[in-house]
Design an enzyme around this catalytic site. Structure first.
Site, PDB file in Angstrom:
ATOM      1  N   SER A 127       0.647   2.061   8.365  1.00 54.77           N
ATOM      2  CA  SER A 127       0.077   1.024   7.760  1.00 54.77           C
ATOM      3  C   SER A 127       1.096  -0.038   7.509  1.00 54.77           C
ATOM      4  CB  SER A 127      -0.362   1.501   6.085  1.00 54.77           C
ATOM      5  OG  SER A 127      -1.090   2.766   6.317  1.00 54.77           O
ATOM      6  N   ARG A 154       4.177   3.969  -2.812  1.00 50.13           N
ATOM      7  CA  ARG A 154       4.883   3.554  -1.672  1.00 50.13           C
ATOM      8  C   ARG A 154       6.201   2.787  -2.346  1.00 50.13           C
ATOM      9  NH1 ARG A 154       1.611   6.130   0.344  1.00 50.13           N
ATOM     10  NH2 ARG A 154       0.690   5.804   2.674  1.00 50.13           N
ATOM     11  N   GLU A 164       4.093  -3.243   3.662  1.00 50.75           N
ATOM     12  CA  GLU A 164       4.864  -2.005   3.288  1.00 50.75           C
ATOM     13  C   GLU A 164       6.105  -1.828   4.152  1.00 50.75           C
ATOM     14  OE1 GLU A 164       3.912   1.788   5.071  1.00 50.75           O
ATOM     15  OE2 GLU A 164       2.538   1.670   3.353  1.00 50.75           O
TER      16      GLU A 164
HETATM   17  N1  EPU Z   1     -11.274   1.091   5.695  1.00 45.06           N
HETATM   18  C1  EPU Z   1     -12.047   0.132   6.305  1.00 45.06           C
HETATM   19  N2  EPU Z   1     -11.674  -0.313   7.370  1.00 45.06           N
HETATM   20  C2  EPU Z   1     -10.563  -0.117   8.172  1.00 45.06           C
HETATM   21  C3  EPU Z   1      -9.761   0.950   7.491  1.00 45.06           C
HETATM   22  C4  EPU Z   1     -10.031   1.487   6.110  1.00 45.06           C
HETATM   23  O1  EPU Z   1     -13.141  -0.128   5.770  1.00 45.06           O
HETATM   24  O2  EPU Z   1     -10.153  -0.614   9.019  1.00 45.06           O
HETATM   25  C5  EPU Z   1     -11.675   1.659   4.417  1.00 45.06           C
HETATM   26  C6  EPU Z   1     -12.229   3.268   4.801  1.00 45.06           C
HETATM   27  O3  EPU Z   1     -13.449   3.167   5.258  1.00 45.06           O
HETATM   28  C7  EPU Z   1     -11.877   3.712   3.296  1.00 45.06           C
HETATM   29  C8  EPU Z   1     -10.511   3.028   2.875  1.00 45.06           C
HETATM   30  O4  EPU Z   1     -10.775   1.945   3.532  1.00 45.06           O
HETATM   31  O5  EPU Z   1     -12.978   3.639   2.506  1.00 45.06           O
HETATM   32  C9  EPU Z   1      -9.247   3.729   2.956  1.00 45.06           C
HETATM   33  O6  EPU Z   1      -9.139   4.320   4.192  1.00 45.06           O
HETATM   34  P1  EPU Z   1      -8.360   5.357   4.834  1.00 45.06           P
HETATM   35  O7  EPU Z   1      -8.775   6.777   4.117  1.00 45.06           O
HETATM   36  O8  EPU Z   1      -8.129   5.302   6.033  1.00 45.06           O
HETATM   37  O9  EPU Z   1      -6.931   5.161   3.952  1.00 45.06           O
HETATM   38  P2  EPU Z   1      -5.984   3.743   3.547  1.00 45.06           P
HETATM   39  O10 EPU Z   1      -5.880   3.556   2.165  1.00 45.06           O
HETATM   40  O11 EPU Z   1      -6.474   2.740   4.533  1.00 45.06           O
HETATM   41  C10 EPU Z   1      -3.940   5.218   3.193  1.00 45.06           C
HETATM   42  C11 EPU Z   1      -2.330   5.072   3.581  1.00 45.06           C
HETATM   43  C12 EPU Z   1      -2.035   5.811   4.863  1.00 45.06           C
HETATM   44  C13 EPU Z   1      -2.676   7.422   4.724  1.00 45.06           C
HETATM   45  C14 EPU Z   1      -4.228   7.183   4.519  1.00 45.06           C
HETATM   46  C15 EPU Z   1      -4.637   8.545   4.150  1.00 45.06           C
HETATM   47  C16 EPU Z   1      -1.401   3.103   2.346  1.00 45.06           C
HETATM   48  C17 EPU Z   1      -1.002   1.851   2.653  1.00 45.06           C
HETATM   49  N3  EPU Z   1      -1.786   3.881   3.607  1.00 45.06           N
HETATM   50  O12 EPU Z   1      -4.639   4.330   4.061  1.00 45.06           O
HETATM   51  O13 EPU Z   1      -0.673   5.809   4.949  1.00 45.06           O
HETATM   52  O14 EPU Z   1      -2.300   8.061   5.939  1.00 45.06           O
HETATM   53  O15 EPU Z   1      -4.214   6.349   3.057  1.00 45.06           O
HETATM   54  O16 EPU Z   1      -4.131   9.197   2.884  1.00 45.06           O
HETATM   55  O17 EPU Z   1      -1.383   3.586   1.287  1.00 45.06           O
HETATM   56  C18 EPU Z   1       1.059   4.782   6.114  1.00 45.06           C
HETATM   57  O18 EPU Z   1       1.400   4.615   4.944  1.00 45.06           O
HETATM   58  O19 EPU Z   1       1.573   4.363   7.168  1.00 45.06           O
HETATM   59  C19 EPU Z   1      -0.263   5.299   6.371  1.00 45.06           C
HETATM   60  C20 EPU Z   1      -0.912   5.605   7.435  1.00 45.06           C
END
Ligand code: EPU
Length: 338
Positions: free
Chosen positions: A237, A162, A333
């Site tokens: 995010s 990012r 972000e």
């Molecule tokens: N998780 C939780 N609780 C929550 C959300 C997530 O425990 O409320 C845990 C999930 O269970 C999982 C981990 O956190 O183990 C990761 O969750 P997720 O796969 O949803 O991805 P993320 O790391 O929360 C990132 C990106 C998203 C992108 C997803 C999928 C960032 C800041 N965000 O989210 O990007 O869609 O991975 O690749 O890196 C964005 O940047 O606007 C965005 C939506």
């Protein structure tokens, strides 16, 4: 060129925050952008694109230039690859759908990310195992100072998680006018390793997915977790996932052995901010019209009439609590206009 006065920006930011632009001008060509930057009558200029990574906390006392330059151009192609130049104002997801219709692969994991193509390199957008940089060749940007067009290669952009040159040394100095991608026409590099994609394809009984199948799976996953900005204001995010050094990570995981994490390199461990925020009890919480999404704690939402200031106060409350409990500082972000 038409300059409008006191224009509401509510429909120009996916948070749906009400704020006024003192002056507003729609930019439909590179030439128009050049002319607008030379307007001496309005010394303060504010560049607005898709408004999908933006939190506005006050009226904007400037000439807002809304970048809406459209167009796609195939620069080169052979049997295997195509070099596609996309102008900055093309809507990201619509551009991906068009690519899928042509049979061009590479961007499908990033389906449904809100925003325009021109701003995608600034924060090296990414989702489900693929980042913009993976298919990126170069971009063209206008130097705000002298209105010259410069080409930036992938190396020049210095992409990170990012992150890019345009968020650091180049901040506030350039406006990206086009992005060139290298996409596959055959032997697509399918990336289904992200757990949620595998699960979704399995659920749909798809064994040999096409690029369209992957896009559809991503759309389904995103729709189930992430709110549609047209129905519930948000900017994806709100925070980045914090990256800890090995030393920091060891201290953290000893104190919280139940935590989720991924190892990025030998000295970098990413902890999902969504998990930290959920553990702190914020998931689904609402403070007036500012809230935390019920399905993904990383997403802050506007339930209707939240002001930018209210969303920002909520973000600060979350940052403080996460630090108090985990001694980790999470950072936004989203681009916050204070
Ligand atoms: N998780 C939780 N609780 C929550 C959300 C997530 O425990 O409320 C845990 C999930 O269970 C999982 C981990 O956190 O183990 C990761 O969750 P997720 O796969 O949803 O991805 P993320 O790391 O929360 C990132 C990106 C998203 C992108 C997803 C999928 C960032 C800041 N965000 O989210 O990007 O869609 O991975 O690749 O890196 C964005 O940047 O606007 C965005 C939506």
């Amino acid at each position: 060129m038409k300059i409008q006065k006191n224009i509401s920006l509510k429909d120009h930011n996916t948070f749906g925050i009400e704020a006024l632009a003192k002056y507003f001008c729609e930019i439909k060509s590179v030439n128009a952008l050049k002319n607008a930057l030379q307007f001496d009558d309005y010394p303060n200029k504010f560049i607005l694109s898709g408004g999908s990574n933006l939190l506005i906390t006050k009226d904007i006392d400037a000439l807002v230039l809304h970048i809406n330059i459209k167009g796609k151009d195939i620069l080169e192609e052979d049997n295997e690859y195509v070099l596609l130049k996309v102008m900055a104002g093309e809507i990201w997801h619509d551009m991906i759908l068009w690519c899928l219709d042509q049979g061009y692969g590479g961007l499908e994991n990033m389906s449904l990310i809100p925003g325009n193509t021109g701003t995608a390199p600034i924060q090296n957008i990414g989702a489900y195992g693929v980042e913009l940089k993976d298919n990126f060749v170069s971009c063209e940007a206008m130097n705000i100072e002298d209105q010259s067009i410069q080409t930036f290669t992938k190396d020049d952009c210095n992409f990170g998680y990012r992150d890019s040159f345009f968020k650091n040394e180049g901040k506030g100095q350039y406006i990206i006018t086009s992005v060139t991608f290298r996409l596959t026409k055959e032997n697509h590099n399918l990336n289904t390793s992200y757990g949620a994609i595998e699960g979704e394809l399995k659920k749909q009984g798809i064994v040999k997915p096409s690029i369209k199948d992957i896009s559809n799976a991503v759309v389904t996953i995103r729709q189930s977790k992430l709110p549609d900005p047209k129905k519930l204001g948000n900017s994806g995010s709100f925070f980045k996932n914090p990256v800890l050094t090995k030393l920091e990570f060891n201290t953290f995981i000893t104190a919280h052995p139940e935590a989720r994490y991924y190892k990025v390199t030998d000295d970098q461990y990413k902890v999902p901010a969504g998990w930290l925020i959920e553990q702190c009890g914020f998931k689904g919480k609402r403070y007036g019209d500012a809230g935390v999404h019920k399905n993904q704690a990383l997403v802050l939402v506007n339930h209707g009439k939240a002001t930018g200031k209210e969303i920002l106060d909520l973000a600060k409350r979350i940052i403080d609590k996460v630090f108090e409990v985990y001694k980790i500082t999470i950072t936004p972000e989203v681009n916050i206009i204070k």
